[in-house]
Design a protein around this motif. Structure first.
Motif, PDB file in Angstrom:
ATOM      1  N   THR A 227       0.830  -1.207   0.000  1.00 42.49           N
ATOM      2  CA  THR A 227       0.000   0.000   0.000  1.00 42.49           C
ATOM      3  C   THR A 227       0.863   1.256   0.000  1.00 42.49           C
ATOM      4  O   THR A 227       0.585   2.227  -0.715  1.00 42.49           O
ATOM      5  CB  THR A 227      -0.917   0.003   1.233  1.00 42.49           C
ATOM      6  OG1 THR A 227      -1.731  -1.176   1.220  1.00 42.49           O
ATOM      7  CG2 THR A 227      -1.810   1.232   1.240  1.00 42.49           C
ATOM      8  N   ALA A 228       1.942   1.234   0.803  1.00 38.41           N
ATOM      9  CA  ALA A 228       2.837   2.389   0.877  1.00 38.41           C
ATOM     10  C   ALA A 228       3.516   2.645  -0.467  1.00 38.41           C
ATOM     11  O   ALA A 228       3.693   3.799  -0.878  1.00 38.41           O
ATOM     12  CB  ALA A 228       3.882   2.162   1.970  1.00 38.41           C
ATOM     13  N   TYR A 229       3.863   1.581  -1.172  1.00 45.00           N
ATOM     14  CA  TYR A 229       4.504   1.752  -2.484  1.00 45.00           C
ATOM     15  C   TYR A 229       3.550   2.409  -3.474  1.00 45.00           C
ATOM     16  O   TYR A 229       3.949   3.296  -4.237  1.00 45.00           O
ATOM     17  CB  TYR A 229       4.967   0.392  -3.011  1.00 45.00           C
ATOM     18  CG  TYR A 229       5.614   0.482  -4.374  1.00 45.00           C
ATOM     19  CD1 TYR A 229       6.940   0.856  -4.497  1.00 45.00           C
ATOM     20  CD2 TYR A 229       4.881   0.217  -5.537  1.00 45.00           C
ATOM     21  CE1 TYR A 229       7.539   0.948  -5.745  1.00 45.00           C
ATOM     22  CE2 TYR A 229       5.472   0.311  -6.787  1.00 45.00           C
ATOM     23  CZ  TYR A 229       6.804   0.685  -6.876  1.00 45.00           C
ATOM     24  OH  TYR A 229       7.392   0.793  -8.116  1.00 45.00           O
ATOM     25  N   ARG A 230       2.293   1.982  -3.460  1.00 38.66           N
ATOM     26  CA  ARG A 230       1.315   2.580  -4.380  1.00 38.66           C
ATOM     27  C   ARG A 230       1.111   4.059  -4.092  1.00 38.66           C
ATOM     28  O   ARG A 230       0.782   4.844  -4.991  1.00 38.66           O
ATOM     29  CB  ARG A 230      -0.012   1.834  -4.266  1.00 38.66           C
ATOM     30  CG  ARG A 230       0.034   0.411  -4.813  1.00 38.66           C
ATOM     31  CD  ARG A 230      -1.277  -0.319  -4.577  1.00 38.66           C
ATOM     32  NE  ARG A 230      -1.231  -1.681  -5.097  1.00 38.66           N
ATOM     33  CZ  ARG A 230      -2.199  -2.564  -4.932  1.00 38.66           C
ATOM     34  NH1 ARG A 230      -3.292  -2.239  -4.234  1.00 38.66           N
ATOM     35  NH2 ARG A 230      -2.088  -3.788  -5.436  1.00 38.66           N
ATOM     36  N   ASP A 231       1.328   4.453  -2.836  1.00 27.81           N
ATOM     37  CA  ASP A 231       1.198   5.860  -2.463  1.00 27.81           C
ATOM     38  C   ASP A 231       2.476   6.645  -2.702  1.00 27.81           C
ATOM     39  O   ASP A 231       2.548   7.827  -2.360  1.00 27.81           O
ATOM     40  CB  ASP A 231       0.814   5.978  -0.981  1.00 27.81           C
ATOM     41  CG  ASP A 231      -0.592   5.467  -0.718  1.00 27.81           C
ATOM     42  OD1 ASP A 231      -1.389   5.416  -1.673  1.00 27.81           O
ATOM     43  OD2 ASP A 231      -0.892   5.109   0.446  1.00 27.81           O
ATOM     44  N   GLY A 232       3.499   5.979  -3.265  1.00 28.53           N
ATOM     45  CA  GLY A 232       4.763   6.669  -3.535  1.00 28.53           C
ATOM     46  C   GLY A 232       5.606   6.915  -2.300  1.00 28.53           C
ATOM     47  O   GLY A 232       6.476   7.794  -2.294  1.00 28.53           O
ATOM     48  N   ALA A 233       5.406   6.128  -1.256  1.00 26.61           N
ATOM     49  CA  ALA A 233       6.092   6.385   0.008  1.00 26.61           C
ATOM     50  C   ALA A 233       7.540   5.902   0.018  1.00 26.61           C
ATOM     51  O   ALA A 233       8.285   6.203   0.960  1.00 26.61           O
ATOM     52  CB  ALA A 233       5.331   5.716   1.155  1.00 26.61           C
TER      53      ALA A 233
END
Length: 397
Positions: A227-233
Motif C-alpha cells: 500500500t505504501a509503495y502505491r502511495d509513492g512512500a
C-alpha cells in the motif's frame, strides 16, 4: 534548575540509558524541558537516573521513541593496513625500531617485513578487542580483487560470521560482517564506540550497512508495504522516481510458506526488503522484518541508526511507534531471542529428532548418555546454533 541550564547540560553532555549505553538527547521544544532532582541516595543534588529526560515522555513522534528500535544486520567497511601503525605502542604490539636493525639493504628489508607483521598482529588485536570476534587462519584466496582472506569467527571460535580480505587494493583490509556477526559485535560494543574507532582509522564511509526493524504486531507487514509503495512512500525525500517493486509468495497445500516484498534493486544505493520472518524461521507467531540495505553511507549512521532510518523516505518515517503499540527495548530483544531459540529448536528437531528418538527407544540410552554421545570430546563442535552470550541471559531476565 532553570530550563536554560538544563538545555546547556543537554548540549554539552552525552546521557546514558539504564543499560549503560550512550544516547544523545536534545529537546524538541525548549519550553518543555523538565529536569528534576533525586535526593533519595544522598543530600547531594543529582539528575534523575531515567533513560531519557522526562521532556520526551509526552512526545508520540520523537527520536526517543525510536531509540533502540532499529538494529544492524550487515556491516562492511575498509581500513588502510598502514593505519594500524598509529595505535599507541604501550597498549598494542610494539612497532620495530629502525635504529636497531643493520644499516644495510637486508636490514631494511627485514625491518619492512617486521612492520608488516606487526600491522597484521595489531589487526588481529583490533578484531578481538574492538569487534569482539576472532580471526581464522589465512587463506591464499580473496574476494573483491584481494589476494588473501581470513574468516571472522564468533568469540568462541564456533561460528563463521564474516571475513576480512587483504592483499592489494592499495594495501587496504576489507571487513564484511554478516547479520549473525552483527549480533555478536553489537553485544560486545555499540555504535558510538565503533564510530570512534573507525574515525580514528580515518574511515568515513561504510561500504554496506543493513538496518532492520522488527514488528511483532503485524502493523507493518507486506500488505502495508504494498500500500505504501502505491502511495509513492518509497520515493526518497529529495524526490525522484518510484523504485522498482516486486513481491514473492510461496505456497503449498498447507498454506503460505513465505512472503517477501522487495523495493529497489541490489545495485541501487537503497534496497528494501519487507518479509515474514516468522514464516522464514518456521515459528507460528507474528514476526515481520523491515530491512534496508544501504551502500556507501556515512559512518555517522552508527551514532543514530533509527534517526537515519526514519529519514530515508516517507515509508520508513511512518514506522513510528505510538503509545498504542510501543514496545520497550528489553521486550523487543527478549521477543526476538525467544523466537530465534524456537526456530533453532525446530531446526534441530527436524534434522535430528527421529534419530534421537531411536537412541532412546531402541538403545535405551538416557538423556545424559545421548547428549554425551552426540557432543563428543571435540571442542570445535557447534556453530549452527551458536548465539551471543547475552541470549542466555535475556531469556532468563
Amino acid at each position: 534548575m532553570q530550563a536554560s541550564s538544563a538545555m546547556n547540560l543537554l548540549n554539552r553532555f552525552w546521557l546514558t540509558d539504564r543499560f549503560g549505553s550512550l544516547c544523545e538527547s536534545r529537546p524538541l521544544n525548549p519550553d518543555s524541558v523538565v529536569y528534576t532532582r533525586d535526593n533519595s541516595k544522598s543530600n547531594n543534588v543529582r539528575g534523575t537516573r531515567t533513560p531519557l529526560l522526562p521532556c520526551f515522555q509526552d512526545k508520540s513522534i520523537s527520536y526517543a521513541k525510536r531509540l533502540g528500535q532499529v538494529g544492524f544486520d550487515h556491516l562492511a567497511f575498509t581500513i588502510r593496513l598502514c593505519a594500524f601503525e598509529k595505535l599507541p605502542c604501550d597498549a598494542w604490539v610494539k612497532l620495530p625500531v629502525y635504529a636497531t636493525y643493520p644499516d644495510t639493504v637486508d636490514g631494511l628489508d627485514l625491518f619492512k617485513e617486521h612492520v608488516i607483521l606487526v600491522r597484521h598482529l595489531r589487526l588481529e588485536q583490533f578484531v578481538t578487542r574492538v569487534l569482539g570476534l576472532k580471526l581464522g587462519s589465512t587463506r591464499n584466496y580473496g574476494r573483491f580483487f584481494y589476494t588473501q582472506s581470513r574468516e571472522l569467527l564468533d568469540k568462541k571460535g564456533k561460528a563463521s560470521v564474516g571475513f576480512i580480505a587483504f592483499g592489494g587494493n592499495d594495501d587496504t583490509v576489507y571487513f564484511q560482517i554478516s547479520g549473525t556477526g552483527c549480533k555478536h559485535v553489537f553485544t560486545h560494543t555499540d555504535g558510538y564506540r565503533l564510530h570512534h574507532w573507525l574515525s580514528f582509522f580515518n574511515v568515513k564511509v561504510l561500504r554496506r550497512l543493513d538496518l532492520f526493524f522488527d514488528d511483532f504486531d503485524g502493523n507493518f507487514d507486506c500488505k502495508y508495504a504494498e500500500t505504501a509503495y502505491r502511495d509513492g512512500a518509497f520515493k526518497r525525500n529529495n524526490g525522484g522516481r518510484n523504485p522498482k517493486y516486486s513481491e514473492t509468495y510461496e505456497r503449498d497445500d498447507t498454506g503460505v510458506l513465505g512472503e517477501i516484498v522487495r523495493v529497489g534493486s541490489r545495485t541501487s544505493m537503497v534496497y528494501w526488503r519487507i518479509y515474514n520472518k516468522g514464516l522464514e524461521q518456521g515459528v507460528k507467531q507474528t514476526w515481520y522484518r523491515t530491512e534496508v540495505e544501504l551502500k556507501d553511507v556515512s559512518i555517522d549512521v552508527l551514532l543514530a541508526p533509527a534517526k537515519h532510518f526514519a529519514g530515508l523516505c516517507p515509508f520508513s518515517e511512518s514506522i513510528n511507534l505510538s503509545e498504542a503499540h510501543a514496545l520497550t527495548t528489553v521486550f523487543k530483544q527478549k521477543k526476538s531471542v525467544m523466537l530465534t531459540l524456537e526456530a533453532k529448536t525446530l531446526w534441530l528437531r527436524r534434522q535430528c529428532g527421529r534419530a534421537i528418538y531411536d537412541l532412546v527407544e531402541d538403545w535405551q540410552l538416557s538423556a545424559e548418555e545421548i547428549l554425551i554421545a552426540l557432543v563428543g570430546n571435540d571442542p570445535k563442535h557447534g556453530g549452527k546454533l551458536s548465539a551471543p552470550e547475552y541470549y542466555s541471559e535475556i531469556i532468563r531476565f
